[in-house]
Design an enzyme around this catalytic site. Structure first.
Site, PDB file in Angstrom:
ATOM      1  N   GLN A 154       0.676  -1.240  -0.081  1.00  0.00           N
ATOM      2  CA  GLN A 154      -0.057   0.088   0.085  1.00  0.00           C
ATOM      3  C   GLN A 154       1.029   1.286   0.082  1.00  0.00           C
ATOM      4  O   GLN A 154       0.345   2.200  -0.107  1.00  0.00           O
ATOM      5  CB  GLN A 154      -0.815   0.181   1.308  1.00  0.00           C
ATOM      6  N   HIS A 191      -0.870  -3.757  -9.539  1.00  0.00           N
ATOM      7  CA  HIS A 191      -2.087  -3.192  -9.614  1.00  0.00           C
ATOM      8  C   HIS A 191      -2.667  -1.880  -8.690  1.00  0.00           C
ATOM      9  O   HIS A 191      -3.602  -1.325  -8.751  1.00  0.00           O
ATOM     10  CB  HIS A 191      -3.357  -4.304  -9.684  1.00  0.00           C
ATOM     11  N   THR A 227       7.260 -19.521 -16.402  1.00  0.00           N
ATOM     12  CA  THR A 227       7.623 -18.545 -17.265  1.00  0.00           C
ATOM     13  C   THR A 227       7.364 -17.214 -16.915  1.00  0.00           C
ATOM     14  O   THR A 227       6.372 -16.764 -16.539  1.00  0.00           O
ATOM     15  CB  THR A 227       7.233 -18.767 -18.779  1.00  0.00           C
ATOM     16  N   CYS A 270     -17.571  -9.188   1.848  1.00  0.00           N
ATOM     17  CA  CYS A 270     -19.028  -9.047   1.947  1.00  0.00           C
ATOM     18  C   CYS A 270     -19.628 -10.330   1.379  1.00  0.00           C
ATOM     19  O   CYS A 270     -19.115 -10.695   0.223  1.00  0.00           O
ATOM     20  CB  CYS A 270     -19.728  -7.981   1.277  1.00  0.00           C
TER      21      CYS A 270
HETATM   22  C1  LIG Z   1      -1.241  -4.252   2.472  1.00  0.00           C
HETATM   23  C2  LIG Z   1      -1.550  -5.103   1.081  1.00  0.00           C
HETATM   24  N1  LIG Z   1      -0.868  -6.460   1.064  1.00  0.00           N
HETATM   25  C3  LIG Z   1      -0.894  -7.363   0.155  1.00  0.00           C
HETATM   26  C4  LIG Z   1      -2.105  -7.088  -0.806  1.00  0.00           C
HETATM   27  C5  LIG Z   1      -2.286  -7.991  -1.902  1.00  0.00           C
HETATM   28  O1  LIG Z   1      -1.784  -7.692  -3.175  1.00  0.00           O
HETATM   29  P1  LIG Z   1      -2.371  -8.536  -4.442  1.00  0.00           P
HETATM   30  O2  LIG Z   1      -3.787  -8.062  -4.662  1.00  0.00           O
HETATM   31  O3  LIG Z   1      -1.521  -7.917  -5.580  1.00  0.00           O
HETATM   32  O4  LIG Z   1      -2.266  -9.857  -4.134  1.00  0.00           O
HETATM   33  C6  LIG Z   1      -2.931  -6.045  -0.590  1.00  0.00           C
HETATM   34  C7  LIG Z   1      -4.057  -5.713  -1.443  1.00  0.00           C
HETATM   35  O5  LIG Z   1      -5.121  -5.281  -0.940  1.00  0.00           O
HETATM   36  C8  LIG Z   1      -2.663  -5.103   0.486  1.00  0.00           C
HETATM   37  O6  LIG Z   1      -3.376  -4.060   0.715  1.00  0.00           O
END
Ligand SMILES: Cc1ncc(COP(=O)(O)O)c(C=O)c1O
Length: 379
Positions: free
Chosen positions: A177, A199, A235, A323
Site C-alpha cells: 500500500q 495493480h 515462465t 461481503c
Molecule cells: C497491504 C496489502 N498487502 C497485500 C495485498 C495483496 O496484493 P495483491 O492483490 O497484489 O495480491 C494487498 C491488497 O489489497 C494489500 O493491501
C-alpha cells in the site's frame, strides 16, 4: 461513477498499457530461452529489475518478480523462514496484516511454529516497547506492514527494523500500500524483505515483486526451479513486469505532488464530513497516515449499507472487508483497534487516486449527506 476505491485497485495508465502491448509483441520471447528472441526478453527483464532497484534504492540482485502482493508475501516469508528455522521456531506479526500474511502464519502454526500476534493501539500503531518485549531467543522473523490498506496507518519501519536487527531477528515488511505513495528508500530502512504489487500503482493485475536483501540466506519455495534465479517457478511475465515498472517509475516521479494533493483532498473530505455528521469517526492516525486513504465510521449505520447506497448513487467505496450475500464480516483490522464487531461493521473506506478531484470529493460528500438524512428519517 466516482471511483474512490483506489486502495483496492487502480486502472492501468496509458503508458503502462502501451508498454504491455510493445513488450508482448516485440519482446515476446521466453526470458529463459537461449535464442535471440529469448535474450531480448531477458534483457528487457533485467533492465526492469535494474530500474525497480533504482526506485527502491536497493540492489537489483535482490529483486524477484511474482504474481502480486499476496504471492510476494508468502514466497518471501516462506523462503526466509525455511532457511533460518534452525535458529528457532518463533515468529512475530501484527493483528492488522493483510490476509495473505495472516493466513500464511495460521498455516505455519499447524506446522509447529509459534506465532505472536502483536496488538496495535486505537490508531493502528505498533508500540516499539511491545515489540521489544515479544522478541525471544528463538525468534527468527517478524512481519510488520508498512502501511495498512484499510485505515492507512503507517508503521515506523525504520525504528522497527533497527530494533529487530539489534536482536538478530529478520524483518519482512508488506509495502504493497505504500510503494509510490510515500517515500520508501531501502538504504534507510533495515529490512530483509519487502513485497510490492503492480495493480496498486496503475500497472497490470497479477504482477508484483519481492526484494530480499542479497546478503540474507533464503531457501526457495520449490527446489530446482530456474526462473527468477530459482525464487519462483513459471515462465516470467516480461510484458506484465515491463508494464508494472513503467507505471511505478511514473507514479514515483509524481509522488511528491500526489501526496500534497491527497493530503488536501483528505482534509477537505474530513471537513465536509464533520459538517454532514458530527458523529462521523475517522479511523487511523492523523500524522502517521497514508494521505490517499480515509477510513470512516458512521455510528449506527452498517458500512455495507453505506457502500450499497453510495454505489446506487454513483460512488464506489469499500467496507475494507469481505461481503457475502447480505452479511458483512466485521473487519479484523477495525476490531484490532479495540472496536466491537458491531462498530467494525460500520467501517467504510474512501481511497483517492490520480483522477480524484475536489469536485468529486464535494459530490461524494453530497451523496453521503443525502444518504445519512434518508437513513435517519427512516429509523
Ligand atoms: C497491504 C496489502 N498487502 C497485500 C495485498 C495483496 O496484493 P495483491 O492483490 O497484489 O495480491 C494487498 C491488497 O489489497 C494489500 O493491501
Amino acid at each position: 461513477m466516482i471511483y474512490m476505491d483506489y486502495a483496492a485497485t487502480t486502472p492501468m495508465r496509458q503508458e503502462a498499457l502501451q508498454m504491455y502491448v510493445e513488450a508482448s509483441t516485440t519482446f515476446y520471447g521466453n526470458a529463459s530461452s537461449l535464442h535471440d528472441v529469448g535474450s531480448q526478453a531477458a534483457q528487457l527483464l533485467e533492465s526492469c529489475r535494474l530500474n525497480l532497484g533504482k526506485l527502491l534504492q536497493a540492489d537489483k540482485d535482490g529483486i524477484y518478480f511474482t504474481s502480486g502482493g499476496s504471492e510476494s508475501n508468502v514466497l518471501a516469508l516462506q523462503s526466509l523462514i525455511e532457511a533460518n528455522d534452525h535458529n528457532g521456531k518463533h515468529l512475530i506479526t501484527t493483528t492488522i496484516e493483510h490476509s495473505s500474511i495472516q493466513h500464511f502464519f495460521a498455516r505455519l502454526e499447524t506446522l509447529g511454529y509459534e506465532v505472536t500476534y502483536l496488538p496495535v493501539d486505537s490508531k493502528g500503531l505498533l508500540d516499539l516497547e511491545v515489540l521489544g518485549r515479544a522478541i525471544r531467543e528463538d525468534t527468527i522473523l517478524a512481519s510488520i506492514q508498512h502501511g495498512n490498506g484499510e485505515i492507512g496507518t503507517l508503521q515506523a519501519i525504520q525504528e522497527i527494523g533497527s530494533l529487530l536487527h539489534s536482536k538478530g531477528v529478520l524483518f519482512h515488511s508488506d509495502c504493497v500500500q505504500t510503494f509510490c505513495k510515500v517515500p520508501l528508500v531501502l538504504t534507510d530502512v533495515p529490512v530483509d524483505s519487502i513485497s510490492l504489487s503492480s495493480h496498486k500503482v496503475y500497472g497490470p493485475k497479477g504482477v508484483g515483486a519481492v526484494y530480499i536483501n542479497p546478503s540474507v540466506p533464503f531457501k526457495p519455495f520449490l527446489p530446482n526451479t530456474t526462473h527468477e534465479k530459482g525464487f519462483r517457478p513459471g515462465t516470467v511475465n516480461v510484458p506484465g513486469i515491463a508494464s508494472f515498472v513503467t507505471a511505478a517509475e511514473l507514479l514515483h516521479e509524481e509522488m511528491p505532488a500526489n501526496q500534497e494533493r491527497y493530503k488536501q483532498l483528505r482534509q477537505m473530505f474530513i471537513d465536509l464530513l464533520s459538517d454532514i455528521s458530527s458523529d462521523a469517526i475517522i479511523e487511523g492516525d492523523s500524522v502517521e497516515q497514508l494521505p490517499n486513504i480515509l477510513g470512516v465510521r458512521f455510528p449506527g449505520i452498517q458500512g455495507q449499507y453505506v457502500l450499497l447506497e453510495c454505489n446506487r448513487n454513483g460512488l464506489a467505496v469499500s467496507t475494507g472487508s469481505a461481503c457475502s450475500t447480505g452479511q458483512q464480516i466485521p473487519s479484523k483490522t477495525i476490531q484490532a483497534l479495540g472496536r466491537t464487531s458491531e462498530q467494525a461493521q460500520e467501517f467504510v473506506r474512501f481511497s483517492f487516486g490520480k483522477e480524484t478531484t475536489e469536485v468529486q470529493v464535494t459530490e461524494a460528500a453530497e451523496i453521503l449527506n443525502t444518504l445519512l438524512a434518508k437513513f435517519f428519517i427512516t429509523q
